[in-house]
Design an enzyme around this catalytic site. Structure first.
Site, short mmCIF file in Angstrom:
data_model
loop_
_atom_site.label_atom_id
_atom_site.label_comp_id
_atom_site.label_asym_id
_atom_site.label_seq_id
_atom_site.Cartn_x
_atom_site.Cartn_y
_atom_site.Cartn_z
N ARG A 165 0.83 -1.22 0.00
CA ARG A 165 0.00 0.00 0.00
C ARG A 165 0.86 1.27 0.00
O ARG A 165 0.44 2.31 0.53
CB ARG A 165 -0.93 0.04 1.23
CG ARG A 165 -2.00 -1.01 1.26
CD ARG A 165 -2.99 -0.84 0.11
NE ARG A 165 -4.23 -1.54 0.35
CZ ARG A 165 -4.48 -2.80 -0.01
NH1 ARG A 165 -3.57 -3.53 -0.62
NH2 ARG A 165 -5.66 -3.33 0.24
N SER A 238 -11.13 -0.82 2.75
CA SER A 238 -10.38 -0.98 4.01
C SER A 238 -10.04 0.41 4.55
O SER A 238 -9.41 1.19 3.87
CB SER A 238 -9.06 -1.71 3.76
OG SER A 238 -9.29 -2.99 3.24
N GLU A 334 -5.60 3.73 6.20
CA GLU A 334 -5.13 3.68 4.82
C GLU A 334 -5.72 4.86 4.05
O GLU A 334 -5.15 5.36 3.10
CB GLU A 334 -5.59 2.36 4.17
CG GLU A 334 -5.02 2.17 2.79
CD GLU A 334 -5.67 1.06 1.98
OE1 GLU A 334 -6.63 0.42 2.44
OE2 GLU A 334 -5.23 0.85 0.85
N1 EPU Z 1 -11.04 -11.06 9.56
C1 EPU Z 1 -11.81 -11.22 10.68
N2 EPU Z 1 -12.82 -10.32 10.90
C2 EPU Z 1 -13.09 -9.31 10.05
C3 EPU Z 1 -12.29 -9.15 8.90
C4 EPU Z 1 -11.25 -10.04 8.67
O1 EPU Z 1 -11.59 -12.12 11.49
O2 EPU Z 1 -14.04 -8.57 10.32
C5 EPU Z 1 -9.98 -12.05 9.28
C6 EPU Z 1 -10.39 -12.97 8.13
O3 EPU Z 1 -11.12 -14.06 8.55
C7 EPU Z 1 -9.04 -13.38 7.59
C8 EPU Z 1 -8.18 -12.15 7.81
O4 EPU Z 1 -8.80 -11.39 8.84
O5 EPU Z 1 -8.50 -14.43 8.32
C9 EPU Z 1 -8.01 -11.31 6.55
O6 EPU Z 1 -9.29 -10.88 6.08
P1 EPU Z 1 -9.55 -10.59 4.52
O7 EPU Z 1 -9.09 -11.71 3.68
O8 EPU Z 1 -10.95 -10.14 4.39
O9 EPU Z 1 -8.57 -9.40 4.15
P2 EPU Z 1 -8.10 -8.09 4.93
O10 EPU Z 1 -6.73 -8.28 5.45
O11 EPU Z 1 -9.15 -7.67 5.91
C10 EPU Z 1 -6.97 -7.08 2.79
C11 EPU Z 1 -7.03 -5.82 1.98
C12 EPU Z 1 -8.29 -5.77 1.14
C13 EPU Z 1 -8.31 -6.97 0.23
C14 EPU Z 1 -8.22 -8.25 1.09
C15 EPU Z 1 -8.11 -9.49 0.25
C16 EPU Z 1 -5.77 -4.19 3.26
C17 EPU Z 1 -5.80 -2.92 4.03
N3 EPU Z 1 -6.94 -4.66 2.84
O12 EPU Z 1 -8.06 -7.04 3.71
O13 EPU Z 1 -8.27 -4.60 0.37
O14 EPU Z 1 -9.48 -7.00 -0.55
O15 EPU Z 1 -7.04 -8.20 1.93
O16 EPU Z 1 -6.82 -9.55 -0.29
O17 EPU Z 1 -4.68 -4.71 3.01
C18 EPU Z 1 -9.05 -2.36 0.26
O18 EPU Z 1 -7.88 -2.00 0.27
O19 EPU Z 1 -10.00 -1.52 0.23
C19 EPU Z 1 -9.36 -3.76 0.37
C20 EPU Z 1 -10.61 -4.17 0.48
#
Ligand code: EPU
Length: 338
Positions: A165, A238, A334
């Site tokens: 990012r 995010s 972010e």
């Molecule tokens: N999780 C939870 N609770 C929640 C959200 C997430 O327990 O409410 C856990 C999930 O179960 C999983 C882990 O956290 O084990 C990661 O969750 P997820 O795969 O949804 O991804 P994220 O880390 O929350 C990042 C990016 C997203 C991108 C996803 C998929 C950032 C800041 N965000 O989110 O990007 O779509 O990975 O690769 O790195 C964006 O930038 O707007 C965005 C949506």
């Protein structure tokens, strides 16, 4: 070129914050942008802010200067061989329209970034990423115009200083100095699916053939299940970045929380999902005034209707404090506060 004065910014930010700008200039070509800059005194009220789709912005107040907006939307093939091709894409093209077009033409690599909101220009500034792929993996060069003197400058991928990012365009000294006018993206001619990020393999329909279109459709389904549609519920995707912490600190946390998810960044550092920590703190789905933590993805803050920038910031600070107290980790937004 279009010029507006005292314009509402509500349609120009996906949070749907109702603030106004003194002036907005929408330009259609590099030459128009250069003309604007060379007639800066007459055409631009300071300060200047260049926006894209407004999907990563939080307006805290009315904007007292000029908003610049690009309508540059061309797509040209720059070079091509048997394995890959490089295309030059206008910064104002919607990123997901570009990805749809690539998949349709058999140009592969960006499928995992499907449905990320925003324009091509912003993809190069934010280094957008999802499901194991980052824009930087495919960006060859970023074409910019200096907002100070209108000169053209091309940043190679290495000069962009990409990491999670992050890019040079977010660094002090460069931030706010350039408008991205187009981006060179390299795409592959053969489809090599990247499925290792949690959830993708299991979400792919076993009975359908693994094509780029099916992968794109699957990614779109996953995103729609978790992420709110800004047309329905204002949000900026995010809201926080996932913190990267030293391995030793992660090991201590794992003693306390054996189920903590994680992604290795390198040998010494681990990325921890902020959404998981926010949920553990009990904030998922909770509201403060008209702002709320989304009930299906705790990394996303939403405008329930009529929220001000200050409402979102208050919620942001409450969530940060909770994560700091529980995990000893400071999470950072972010989203850019304006
Ligand atoms: N999780 C939870 N609770 C929640 C959200 C997430 O327990 O409410 C856990 C999930 O179960 C999983 C882990 O956290 O084990 C990661 O969750 P997820 O795969 O949804 O991804 P994220 O880390 O929350 C990042 C990016 C997203 C991108 C996803 C998929 C950032 C800041 N965000 O989110 O990007 O779509 O990975 O690769 O790195 C964006 O930038 O707007 C965005 C949506």
């Amino acid at each position: 070129m279009k010029r507006y004065t005292d314009i509402s910014l509500k349609p120009y930010n996906t949070f749907g914050i109702d603030v106004r700008a003194k002036c907005m200039l929408q330009y259609d070509s590099v030459q128009e942008l250069q003309h604007i800059i060379s007639h800066r005194e007459e055409m631009l009220a300071e300060p200047i802010l260049h926006i894209g789709s407004g999907s990563n912005l939080l307006f805290l107040d009315d904007f007292p200067g000029t908003i610049l907006f690009s309508n540059i939307r061309h797509l040209d093939i720059v070079s091509e061989d048997d394995e890959s091709l490089t295309v030059n894409v206008g910064a104002g093209m919607v990123m997901d329209d570009f990805i749809a077009l690539c998949v349709g033409r058999g140009w592969y690599g960006l499928e995992n970034l499907s449905l990320i909101p925003g324009q091509v220009g912003a993809s190069a500034v934010q280094n957008i990423g999802a499901y194991g792929v980052e824009a930087a993996d495919h960006i060859v060069a970023v074409h910019c115009v200096s907002l100070h003197d209108g000169s053209l400058r091309v940043f190679s991928n290495a000069e962009c200083n990409y990491s999670y990012r992050h890019s040079i365009f977010k660094e002090p000294g460069t931030r706010g100095n350039y408008a991205v006018v187009s981006v060179d993206y390299r795409l592959d001619k053969s489809f090599v699916p990247r499925l290792d990020y949690g959830g993708i393999r299991s979400a792919l329909q076993a009975e359908t053939p693994l094509t780029a279109q099916n992968l794109r459709d699957t990614i779109i389904d996953i995103r729609r299940q978790k992420l709110p549609d800004p047309q329905v519920l204002g949000n900026a995707g995010s809201f926080f970045m996932n913190p990267i912490i030293p391995k030793a600190q992660f090991e201590e946390l794992r003693q306390r929380y054996p189920d903590i998810p994680s992604y290795a960044v390198d040998e010494d550092r681990i990325k921890v999902p902020a959404g998981w920590m926010i949920e553990k703190c009990g904030w998922k789905g909770r509201s403060m005034g008209n702002a709320a933590v989304h009930d299906r993805q705790a990394l996303v803050l939403v405008n329930k209707g009529g929220a001000t920038g200050a409402d979102i910031v208050n919620l942001c600070e409450a969530v940060r404090e909770a994560v700091r107290e529980t995990f000893g980790i400071t999470i950072s937004p972010e989203v850019n506060f304006i």
